[in-house]
Design a protein around this motif. Structure first.
Motif, PDB file in Angstrom:
ATOM      1  N   ASP A 103       0.827  -1.211   0.000  1.00  0.00           N
ATOM      2  CA  ASP A 103       0.000   0.000   0.000  1.00  0.00           C
ATOM      3  C   ASP A 103       0.862   1.262   0.000  1.00  0.00           C
ATOM      4  OD1 ASP A 103      -2.096  -1.728   0.206  1.00  0.00           O
ATOM      5  OD2 ASP A 103      -2.302  -1.537   2.377  1.00  0.00           O
ATOM      6  N   ALA A 104       2.200   1.065   0.063  1.00  0.00           N
ATOM      7  CA  ALA A 104       3.104   2.205   0.237  1.00  0.00           C
ATOM      8  C   ALA A 104       3.008   3.190  -0.932  1.00  0.00           C
ATOM      9  CB  ALA A 104       4.536   1.715   0.404  1.00  0.00           C
ATOM     10  N   GLN A 105       2.975   2.667  -2.144  1.00  0.00           N
ATOM     11  CA  GLN A 105       3.005   3.561  -3.304  1.00  0.00           C
ATOM     12  C   GLN A 105       1.744   4.424  -3.371  1.00  0.00           C
ATOM     13  OE1 GLN A 105       3.421   1.648  -7.101  1.00  0.00           O
ATOM     14  NE2 GLN A 105       3.494   3.613  -8.169  1.00  0.00           N
ATOM     15  N   ALA A 106       0.588   3.785  -3.181  1.00  0.00           N
ATOM     16  CA  ALA A 106      -0.682   4.532  -3.240  1.00  0.00           C
ATOM     17  C   ALA A 106      -0.682   5.630  -2.186  1.00  0.00           C
ATOM     18  CB  ALA A 106      -1.849   3.585  -3.009  1.00  0.00           C
ATOM     19  N   ASN A 107      -0.207   5.294  -0.989  1.00  0.00           N
ATOM     20  CA  ASN A 107      -0.193   6.263   0.098  1.00  0.00           C
ATOM     21  C   ASN A 107       0.786   7.398  -0.185  1.00  0.00           C
ATOM     22  OD1 ASN A 107      -1.299   6.312   3.078  1.00  0.00           O
ATOM     23  ND2 ASN A 107       0.747   7.203   3.072  1.00  0.00           N
ATOM     24  N   ASP A 108       1.941   7.017  -0.712  1.00  0.00           N
ATOM     25  CA  ASP A 108       2.979   7.995  -1.004  1.00  0.00           C
ATOM     26  C   ASP A 108       2.484   9.018  -2.036  1.00  0.00           C
ATOM     27  OD1 ASP A 108       5.629   8.863  -0.595  1.00  0.00           O
ATOM     28  OD2 ASP A 108       6.141   8.115  -2.606  1.00  0.00           O
ATOM     29  N   GLU A 109       1.785   8.514  -3.059  1.00  0.00           N
ATOM     30  CA  GLU A 109       1.276   9.420  -4.101  1.00  0.00           C
ATOM     31  C   GLU A 109       0.272  10.404  -3.503  1.00  0.00           C
ATOM     32  OE1 GLU A 109      -0.221   6.987  -7.254  1.00  0.00           O
ATOM     33  OE2 GLU A 109       1.811   6.315  -7.773  1.00  0.00           O
ATOM     34  N   LEU A 110      -0.578   9.903  -2.620  1.00  0.00           N
ATOM     35  CA  LEU A 110      -1.574  10.786  -2.003  1.00  0.00           C
ATOM     36  C   LEU A 110      -0.894  11.846  -1.134  1.00  0.00           C
ATOM     37  CD1 LEU A 110      -4.262   8.134  -1.061  1.00  0.00           C
ATOM     38  CD2 LEU A 110      -4.560  10.004  -2.683  1.00  0.00           C
ATOM     39  N   GLN A 111       0.131  11.426  -0.377  1.00  0.00           N
ATOM     40  CA  GLN A 111       0.861  12.383   0.469  1.00  0.00           C
ATOM     41  C   GLN A 111       1.499  13.475  -0.401  1.00  0.00           C
ATOM     42  OE1 GLN A 111      -0.021  12.268   3.913  1.00  0.00           O
ATOM     43  NE2 GLN A 111       2.093  12.904   4.146  1.00  0.00           N
ATOM     44  N   ARG A 112       2.063  13.049  -1.529  1.00  0.00           N
ATOM     45  CA  ARG A 112       2.716  14.024  -2.407  1.00  0.00           C
ATOM     46  C   ARG A 112       1.697  15.002  -2.989  1.00  0.00           C
ATOM     47  NH1 ARG A 112       5.538  11.124  -6.519  1.00  0.00           N
ATOM     48  NH2 ARG A 112       5.505   9.190  -5.348  1.00  0.00           N
ATOM     49  N   ASP A 113       0.526  14.459  -3.401  1.00  0.00           N
ATOM     50  CA  ASP A 113      -0.537  15.326  -3.935  1.00  0.00           C
ATOM     51  C   ASP A 113      -0.991  16.325  -2.875  1.00  0.00           C
ATOM     52  OD1 ASP A 113      -0.465  14.086  -6.338  1.00  0.00           O
ATOM     53  OD2 ASP A 113      -2.283  12.878  -6.045  1.00  0.00           O
ATOM     54  N   LEU A 114      -1.067  15.827  -1.652  1.00  0.00           N
ATOM     55  CA  LEU A 114      -1.523  16.680  -0.546  1.00  0.00           C
ATOM     56  C   LEU A 114      -0.543  17.831  -0.324  1.00  0.00           C
ATOM     57  CD1 LEU A 114      -3.795  16.643   1.634  1.00  0.00           C
ATOM     58  CD2 LEU A 114      -2.179  15.482   3.137  1.00  0.00           C
ATOM     59  N   TRP A 115       0.747  17.481  -0.258  1.00  0.00           N
ATOM     60  CA  TRP A 115       1.764  18.510  -0.009  1.00  0.00           C
ATOM     61  C   TRP A 115       1.926  19.449  -1.207  1.00  0.00           C
ATOM     62  CZ3 TRP A 115       4.481  20.062   4.207  1.00  0.00           C
ATOM     63  CH2 TRP A 115       4.331  19.289   5.361  1.00  0.00           C
ATOM     64  N   ALA A 116       1.698  18.937  -2.400  1.00  0.00           N
ATOM     65  CA  ALA A 116       1.836  19.792  -3.589  1.00  0.00           C
ATOM     66  C   ALA A 116       0.597  20.667  -3.780  1.00  0.00           C
ATOM     67  CB  ALA A 116       2.043  18.918  -4.828  1.00  0.00           C
ATOM     68  N   GLY A 117      -0.425  20.468  -2.953  1.00  0.00           N
ATOM     69  CA  GLY A 117      -1.629  21.294  -3.045  1.00  0.00           C
ATOM     70  C   GLY A 117      -2.576  20.834  -4.130  1.00  0.00           C
ATOM     71  N   ARG A 118      -2.316  19.659  -4.697  1.00  0.00           N
ATOM     72  CA  ARG A 118      -3.209  19.166  -5.752  1.00  0.00           C
ATOM     73  C   ARG A 118      -4.527  18.664  -5.175  1.00  0.00           C
ATOM     74  NH1 ARG A 118       1.864  17.700  -8.073  1.00  0.00           N
ATOM     75  NH2 ARG A 118       1.958  15.722  -6.943  1.00  0.00           N
ATOM     76  N   ILE A 119      -4.486  18.212  -3.935  1.00  0.00           N
ATOM     77  CA  ILE A 119      -5.728  17.791  -3.263  1.00  0.00           C
ATOM     78  C   ILE A 119      -5.773  18.412  -1.872  1.00  0.00           C
ATOM     79  CG2 ILE A 119      -6.059  15.608  -4.493  1.00  0.00           C
ATOM     80  CD1 ILE A 119      -4.724  14.162  -2.170  1.00  0.00           C
ATOM     81  N   LYS A 120      -7.007  18.538  -1.363  1.00  0.00           N
ATOM     82  CA  LYS A 120      -7.164  19.177  -0.055  1.00  0.00           C
ATOM     83  C   LYS A 120      -7.089  18.130   1.066  1.00  0.00           C
ATOM     84  CE  LYS A 120     -10.250  22.447   2.141  1.00  0.00           C
ATOM     85  NZ  LYS A 120     -11.612  22.921   2.184  1.00  0.00           N
ATOM     86  N   SER A 121      -7.595  16.951   0.769  1.00  0.00           N
ATOM     87  CA  SER A 121      -7.573  15.875   1.761  1.00  0.00           C
ATOM     88  C   SER A 121      -7.700  14.545   1.027  1.00  0.00           C
ATOM     89  CB  SER A 121      -8.746  16.033   2.727  1.00  0.00           C
ATOM     90  OG  SER A 121      -9.950  15.906   2.007  1.00  0.00           O
ATOM     91  N   TYR A 122      -7.470  13.484   1.749  1.00  0.00           N
ATOM     92  CA  TYR A 122      -7.710  12.165   1.150  1.00  0.00           C
ATOM     93  C   TYR A 122      -8.097  11.170   2.221  1.00  0.00           C
ATOM     94  CZ  TYR A 122      -3.002  10.622   2.661  1.00  0.00           C
ATOM     95  OH  TYR A 122      -1.901  10.304   3.394  1.00  0.00           O
ATOM     96  N   SER A 123      -8.624  10.069   1.740  1.00  0.00           N
ATOM     97  CA  SER A 123      -8.982   8.997   2.645  1.00  0.00           C
ATOM     98  C   SER A 123      -8.510   7.705   2.003  1.00  0.00           C
ATOM     99  CB  SER A 123     -10.502   9.005   2.823  1.00  0.00           C
ATOM    100  OG  SER A 123     -10.876   7.860   3.524  1.00  0.00           O
ATOM    101  N   ILE A 124      -7.877   6.868   2.785  1.00  0.00           N
ATOM    102  CA  ILE A 124      -7.352   5.621   2.219  1.00  0.00           C
ATOM    103  C   ILE A 124      -7.568   4.480   3.209  1.00  0.00           C
ATOM    104  CG2 ILE A 124      -4.999   6.188   3.049  1.00  0.00           C
ATOM    105  CD1 ILE A 124      -3.905   4.571   0.679  1.00  0.00           C
ATOM    106  N   GLU A 125      -7.932   3.329   2.678  1.00  0.00           N
ATOM    107  CA  GLU A 125      -7.990   2.128   3.512  1.00  0.00           C
ATOM    108  C   GLU A 125      -6.724   1.375   3.207  1.00  0.00           C
ATOM    109  OE1 GLU A 125     -11.609  -0.001   2.941  1.00  0.00           O
ATOM    110  OE2 GLU A 125     -12.814   1.610   3.795  1.00  0.00           O
ATOM    111  N   LYS A 126      -5.872   1.244   4.196  1.00  0.00           N
ATOM    112  CA  LYS A 126      -4.570   0.628   3.927  1.00  0.00           C
ATOM    113  C   LYS A 126      -4.101  -0.162   5.138  1.00  0.00           C
ATOM    114  CE  LYS A 126      -1.438   4.092   5.717  1.00  0.00           C
ATOM    115  NZ  LYS A 126      -0.208   4.818   5.486  1.00  0.00           N
ATOM    116  N   ARG A 127      -3.003  -0.868   4.932  1.00  0.00           N
ATOM    117  CA  ARG A 127      -2.452  -1.669   6.033  1.00  0.00           C
ATOM    118  C   ARG A 127      -1.215  -1.010   6.615  1.00  0.00           C
ATOM    119  NH1 ARG A 127      -2.393  -6.468   1.996  1.00  0.00           N
ATOM    120  NH2 ARG A 127      -2.475  -4.600   0.738  1.00  0.00           N
TER     121      ARG A 127
END
Ligand code: ATP
Ligand code: MG
Length: 456
Positions: A103-127
């Motif tokens: 699940d690392a890659q999916a989470n990492d991409e979301l974190q990057r989008d968040l910090w880059a301001g591309r998204i305001k928030s996210y929700s993920i079901e992960k381990r």
């Protein structure tokens, strides 16, 4: 089961992308105290630290703050307990280190989008991986903590333990799969049962033919030829005298001619019977070979003429259809070839034909009829099995494809469920239609046709 994500793409307020957002606990606390809002102000004696404890520290959700690099800055006790970390141990860990590698890659991409301001928030079901190496399924809802100017300070994630739900989902998936397998086996059993029915029927005909042959041989006039031969042998020493004097001798030529004619007739009838016998045996051989072909080819995709599949299914049901005096009408409007798993299609058609036969059997219609229609509609082939049987009550229509739904005493309610699943697996669909009780039913199997110049 892969990570599930959702994100809010609503743009966050503008910020200075150069800001790296280093955070110290007191800055965090200041932000969490919401000083500029018109929310009820905390009691005077409740310091910021106490307010923080009251809200975030004791929250039953795991809470963690992290830097742009994913380094944890602060986590609450619930977070530590969820992951089995010693107090403060999170400071040596990053989000990536604690996240399950799948699940690392999916989470990492979301974190990057968040910090880059591309998204305001996210929700993920992960381990997450706990300290003892075990997996922990969580839903993480994450957002940015920003300065009043909108510059990012850190990310904050709220963790909800969803392992119980995930376990249940896995269990449901397992049971579902077991049901699918059971249905498929039931479908296979259906095919095998039909083969046995058919072979049994043909064996009956074999028996009839064999008895007819035995009877013909027993009553054959050929035996009388022996009597003539014995008579001639008795007068072997004076055959000319016997022929000249004995009145029986005068009848011999005519008798032999009549016998020859009779034997020729018998021979012809026996050859005909033998021919039928051979036909029956061929039919058995064909049926068994067909069953073996389907059993062997299960799961193999190949090009096949739809008409051939329909004929095979009809052959497998022919015994039962004839026995129950159900007439079959073929409306083959089109005769396309498709690329498919023959076994699955056959399983579906055998089930539909069997159901149609039962429906006709239970109906009082004087002429029982099953029509099979093959037509090409846009990029699909439709195979419809139309019967004039008992029809379907609109009330039960929604439950028709449910596993275990049956109205027949000896039914299992597997047939249609398995058939609908198989149709979906083939990229097609199975639908039912009936004008109501006593008005027959139509089951339509739609399968994709090969795309022009390519596979489907
Ligand atoms: N052609 C049809 N006409 C009327 N009712 C039908 C027809 N086909 C299916 N049904 C109804 O749908 C029900 C479910 O069919 P399904 O094939 O799934 O199970 P079944 O025939 O009862 O048992 P089995 O698992 O042995 O096939 C039947 O019991 C019957 O009530
Ligand atoms: Mg059935």
């Amino acid at each position: 089961m892969p990570a599930r994500t959702s994100k809010s793409t609503e743009k966050p307020p503008p910020f200075d992308p150069a800001s790296t957002g280093t955070l110290n606990p007191s800055d965090t606390l200041k932000l969490l105290a919401l000083p500029d809002t018109d929310l009820p102000q905390p009691p005077k004696d409740l310091g910021l630290e106490a307010l923080h404890r009251a809200t975030v520290v004791q929250l039953p959700l795991g809470v963690g703050y992290a830097t742009r690099e994913g380094q944890f800055i602060w986590c609450n006790e619930a977070f530590e307990m969820m992951l089995g970390l010693a107090p403060g141990e999170y400071r040596d860990r990053t989000i990536a280190e604690l996240t399950h590698k799948d699940d690392a890659q999916a989470n990492d991409e979301l974190q990057r989008d968040l910090w880059a301001g591309r998204i305001k928030s996210y929700s993920i079901e992960k381990r997450y991986v706990k300290r003892d190496g075990g997996e922990l399924w969580v839903r993480v809802s994450a957002a940015m903590v920003r300065t009043s100017e909108g510059n990012p300070v850190c990310s904050v994630g709220f963790l909800e333990d969803i392992s119980a739900r995930k376990k249940m989902e896995e269990e449901i998936e397992r049971v579902q799969k077991a049901l699918v397998d059971a249905s498929r086996l039931a479908g296979m059993a259906e095919v095998a049962t039909n083969v046995l029915h058919n072979v049994g029927n043909v064996l009956n005909s074999v028996n009839v033919s064999a008895s007819v042959l035995a009877e013909k041989l027993k009553s054959s006039k050929g035996a009388r030829l022996g009597e003539v031969a014995a008579l001639l042998r008795r007068h072997r020493d004076d055959l000319p005298g016997f022929m000249a004097r004995d009145p029986r001798a005068a009848k011999i030529p005519d008798y032999l001619a009549a016998l020859a004619a009779q034997l020729a007739g018998e021979r012809e009838a026996m050859l005909k019977e033998l021919e039928e016998l051979r036909g029956h045996l061929d039919h058995i051989k064909e049926t068994v070979t067909m069953q073996q072909t389907y059993a062997r080819r299960c799961g193999v995709v190949e090009e096949v003429a739809v008409v051939d599949l329909v004929e095979d299914a009809l052959r497998m049901n022919s015994g039962a259809l004839t026995r129950h005096r159900v007439a079959v009408q073929r409306d083959f409007l089109d005769t396309p070839r498709i690329t498919t798993d023959k076994h699955k299609v056959l399983q579906i058609l055998v089930n539909l034909l069997r159901n149609a036969k039962y429906a006709c059997d239970e109906s009082s219609a004087p002429e029982k009829l099953v029509r099979i229609r093959i037509e090409q509609v846009l990029d699909e082939v439709w195979i419809s099995v139309i019967d004039n049987g008992v029809g379907i009550d609109p009330e039960v229509m929604p439950r028709l494809f449910t596993h275990g739904f049956t109205t027949r005493k000896s039914g299992h309610g597997f047939g249609l469920h398995g058939a609908a699943l198989a149709a979906t697996e083939l990229g097609g669909s199975l639908t039912a239609h009936s004008e109501g009780v006593g008005r027959g039913a139509t089951f339509r199997l739609c399968l994709p046709l090969p795309r022009r110049g390519g596979t489907p």
